[in-house]
Write a protein that holds these residues in place. Sequence first.
Motif, mmCIF file in Angstrom:
data_model
loop_
_atom_site.group_PDB
_atom_site.id
_atom_site.type_symbol
_atom_site.label_atom_id
_atom_site.label_comp_id
_atom_site.label_asym_id
_atom_site.label_seq_id
_atom_site.Cartn_x
_atom_site.Cartn_y
_atom_site.Cartn_z
ATOM 1 N N CYS A 83 1.094 -1.399 0.345
ATOM 2 C CA CYS A 83 -0.031 -0.299 0.033
ATOM 3 C C CYS A 83 1.172 1.484 0.159
ATOM 4 N N ALA A 84 1.789 1.308 0.864
ATOM 5 C CA ALA A 84 2.874 2.693 0.756
ATOM 6 C C ALA A 84 3.632 2.614 -0.501
ATOM 7 N N GLU A 85 3.772 1.279 -1.040
ATOM 8 C CA GLU A 85 4.673 1.403 -2.798
ATOM 9 C C GLU A 85 3.228 2.260 -3.633
ATOM 10 N N CYS A 86 1.528 1.740 -3.426
ATOM 11 C CA CYS A 86 1.021 2.436 -4.792
ATOM 12 C C CYS A 86 1.036 3.488 -4.213
ATOM 13 N N ALA A 87 0.879 3.936 -2.738
ATOM 14 C CA ALA A 87 0.022 5.495 -2.167
ATOM 15 C C ALA A 87 1.910 6.693 -2.958
ATOM 16 N N ALA A 88 3.280 6.422 -2.525
ATOM 17 C CA ALA A 88 4.604 7.051 -3.554
ATOM 18 C C ALA A 88 3.974 6.982 -4.940
ATOM 19 N N ILE A 89 3.533 5.574 -5.557
ATOM 20 C CA ILE A 89 3.831 5.897 -7.444
ATOM 21 C C ILE A 89 2.333 7.113 -7.498
ATOM 22 N N ILE A 90 1.474 6.832 -6.609
ATOM 23 C CA ILE A 90 0.650 7.683 -7.358
ATOM 24 C C ILE A 90 0.582 9.339 -6.655
ATOM 25 N N ALA A 91 1.747 9.690 -5.136
ATOM 26 C CA ALA A 91 1.712 10.603 -5.011
ATOM 27 C C ALA A 91 3.023 11.358 -5.940
ATOM 28 N N VAL A 92 3.534 10.536 -6.728
ATOM 29 C CA VAL A 92 4.911 11.360 -7.628
ATOM 30 C C VAL A 92 4.211 11.279 -9.115
ATOM 31 N N GLY A 93 2.908 10.560 -9.871
ATOM 32 C CA GLY A 93 1.933 11.344 -10.682
ATOM 33 C C GLY A 93 1.314 12.084 -10.521
ATOM 34 N N CYS A 94 0.714 12.427 -9.164
ATOM 35 C CA CYS A 94 0.348 13.729 -9.206
ATOM 36 C C CYS A 94 0.815 15.361 -8.732
ATOM 37 N N TYR A 95 2.666 14.650 -8.466
ATOM 38 C CA TYR A 95 3.957 16.044 -8.800
ATOM 39 C C TYR A 95 4.189 16.637 -10.029
ATOM 40 N N LEU A 103 11.018 14.222 -11.205
ATOM 41 C CA LEU A 103 11.811 13.555 -9.991
ATOM 42 C C LEU A 103 12.916 12.945 -9.764
ATOM 43 N N THR A 104 14.248 13.319 -9.459
ATOM 44 C CA THR A 104 14.876 12.304 -10.156
ATOM 45 C C THR A 104 15.183 11.254 -9.223
ATOM 46 N N ASP A 105 14.686 9.905 -9.842
ATOM 47 C CA ASP A 105 15.857 8.737 -9.318
ATOM 48 C C ASP A 105 14.368 8.402 -8.481
ATOM 49 N N TYR A 106 13.128 8.785 -8.677
ATOM 50 C CA TYR A 106 12.293 8.506 -7.915
ATOM 51 C C TYR A 106 11.686 7.046 -8.361
ATOM 52 N N ASP A 107 12.285 6.169 -8.910
ATOM 53 C CA ASP A 107 11.788 4.190 -9.643
ATOM 54 C C ASP A 107 13.149 3.857 -8.654
ATOM 55 N N LEU A 108 13.561 4.810 -7.555
ATOM 56 C CA LEU A 108 14.512 4.005 -7.006
ATOM 57 C C LEU A 108 13.981 3.629 -5.896
ATOM 58 N N LEU A 109 12.997 4.944 -5.346
ATOM 59 C CA LEU A 109 12.183 4.408 -4.152
ATOM 60 C C LEU A 109 11.348 3.718 -4.179
ATOM 61 N N VAL A 110 10.483 3.788 -5.721
ATOM 62 C CA VAL A 110 9.450 2.456 -6.047
ATOM 63 C C VAL A 110 10.096 0.952 -5.534
ATOM 64 N N TYR A 111 11.325 0.336 -6.286
ATOM 65 C CA TYR A 111 12.302 -0.099 -6.718
ATOM 66 C C TYR A 111 12.525 -0.703 -4.888
ATOM 67 N N ALA A 112 12.783 0.472 -3.790
ATOM 68 C CA ALA A 112 13.224 -0.078 -2.738
ATOM 69 C C ALA A 112 11.876 -0.934 -1.787
ATOM 70 N N PHE A 113 10.906 -0.160 -1.893
ATOM 71 C CA PHE A 113 8.963 -0.698 -1.603
ATOM 72 C C PHE A 113 8.704 -2.163 -2.033
ATOM 73 N N SER A 114 9.383 -2.251 -3.292
ATOM 74 C CA SER A 114 9.007 -3.894 -3.993
ATOM 75 C C SER A 114 9.955 -4.255 -3.602
ATOM 76 N N GLY A 115 11.591 -4.362 -3.426
ATOM 77 C CA GLY A 115 12.199 -5.032 -2.843
ATOM 78 C C GLY A 115 12.039 -5.195 -1.797
ATOM 79 N N ALA A 116 11.736 -4.313 -0.976
ATOM 80 C CA ALA A 116 11.708 -4.806 1.109
ATOM 81 C C ALA A 116 10.026 -5.279 1.016
ATOM 82 N N GLY A 117 9.220 -5.413 0.141
ATOM 83 C CA GLY A 117 7.574 -5.771 0.286
ATOM 84 C C GLY A 117 7.669 -7.762 -0.666
ATOM 85 N N GLY A 118 8.890 -7.513 -1.460
ATOM 86 C CA GLY A 118 9.336 -9.180 -1.955
ATOM 87 C C GLY A 118 9.667 -9.611 -1.132
#
Length: 211
Positions: A83-95, A103-118
């Motif tokens: 859910c946090a990954e979802c919120a981050a993706i949507i928040a960045v999209g709104c930005y 937003l530089t390296d925003y994908d690293l934030l997504v991958y961090a959530f994805s990796g931890a959840g995985g």
Amino acid sequence: MPYRKTAVLVGLLFLSSTLTFSVGSSLLEDYFSGTDSGARRLLAGVLLESYTGLAVAGIGVALFPVLKPHGMLLSAGYLTLRCAECAAIIAVGCYFLVSKNELTDYDLLVYAFSGAGGLVLSYLLLRSGLVARWLSVLGLVGYAVLLAGVASDLLGLVDINSGAGAAFYVPGGLFEAVLPLMLIFKGFRLVVPAPGTGDRDERPMPKGARG
């Protein structure tokens, strides 16, 4: 077969979220690089990535009742991370839509959530025996490698989006390709949770299996 419909749903969500994130990221890259600065491309990219966010949250919700008997706290943690990954993706999209700025390296934030959840998911799958052991181990290795890549990129040691750095995606990407296909065509293995299993260390075994 237990949770057959859930297995198919989760498999489809995994495959579709991977596809939409890939296409959405490509569209956004084209927009911000100036290759195609049309507003429609920006909107399409944001909408595709927003679907990805909703899909990964859906995966967490769908898997919660399946994983809960094998570790309540870890299952809740996995749901929270998705859910946090979802919120981050949507928040960045709104930005992106509001500012029209990258937003530089925003994908690293997504991958961090994805990796931890995985990692949490793979551990629960290994602990429960819901899928083949080798696949769970592949997930543990793949997401650990992804997180190592994210950390290396943040430290400026490598760019995981180009050249040799892309190798950090390979094992996790393989897991996310094989797991959904296994779920769609074979479903979860039948397991019997050990008495008292929840947040203890007892590992339930597949029905009819020993050792």
